[in-house]
Design an enzyme around this catalytic site. Structure first.
Site: not given
Length: 245
Positions: A71, A220, A223
């Site tokens: 990601s 979060d 990221h």
């Protein structure tokens, strides 16, 4: 009366001969014209084919840098994937006029096992430089490190076997101490160990100056934001730029 009739016949014969000559002349002109058009079309087709071939060569002449990751590479949570660090690096490359195109092969949630399963398909891109950014999800899930290291080694071997001249850059990663200090330390050391064993270029820690800093990460806490990705790009560029030059 007979003389007049004979004269008319002679005139008609001459007229027919003249007419036939003109017909033959025009037929010849027509055939020549068709031949010239055919030659012109052939030349035009040949020129077009040549131009197309040149254009195709130009469009495929750029070398490829494949970013193979999770990601972080994919730019999770960003509005535009070009704001992820591979896209930022492409802008740096373009600004310097370097003949490289970046292929972003990041998949959110990817583990080293998933990467091992899709490496053969990704290698169809024929990379000149291969940047391997996998392992973070293994660490966060507590995957046994011998498995993660074996998967990364399989990916490295696949690249080297298919493209011996390809330069491989390994992105190092670190994780919070949730899994215990021994696991955390061994995870951190796995990347420089692999780089040394395989003679790879190493980005010591991809998230250097970003990991754990709230303002540079999304809600979060994992990221990076757009600003955070600029720092990731800087971390990678420090290792990549000397390779490209």
């Amino acid at each position: 009366m007979l003389k007049n009739r004979q004269l008319i016949i002679n005139i008609n014969n001459r007229t027919q001969k003249v007419f036939l000559k003109f017909c033959c002349f025009y037929v010849l002109l027509f055939l020549l014209s068709c031949k010239q058009d055919a030659s012109k079309n052939t030349m035009d087709s040949a020129e077009t084919a040549t131009e197309t071939e040149v254009e195709t060569t130009k469009s495929t002449s750029s070398k490829k840098i494949v970013f193979f990751g999770d990601s972080l590479t994919a730019g999770y949570g960003l509005e535009d994937v070009d704001d992820a660090f591979p896209g930022i690096i492409q802008n740096k490359i373009d600004a310097l006029g370097l003949d490289y195109n970046i292929v972003n092969s990041g998949v959110s949630g990817e583990t080293t096992s998933g990467g091992k399963n899709r490496i053969d398909w990704v290698l169809n891109e024929e990379p000149s430089v291969f940047i391997l950014e996998l392992g973070a999800n293994d660490g966060l899930r507590g995957v046994p490190l011998d498995q993660s290291k074996a998967n990364l080694q399989t990916i490295i071997d696949a690249v080297k076997t298919k493209y011996p001249e390809t330069i491989i850059v390994l992105a190092g990663m670190q994780i919070p101490p949730n899994m215990g200090q021994d696991y955390t330390t061994a995870f951190k050391n796995m990347f420089p160990d692999l780089a040394k064993e395989n003679n790879l270029h190493l980005v010591p820690f991809l998230l250097e100056d970003v990991g754990g800093i709230p303002d540079l990460n999304q809600s979060d806490g994992i990221h990076p934001t757009k600003a955070g990705h600029k720092i990731l790009a800087k971390n990678v560029w420090e290792v990549l730029q000397p390779i490209l030059k």
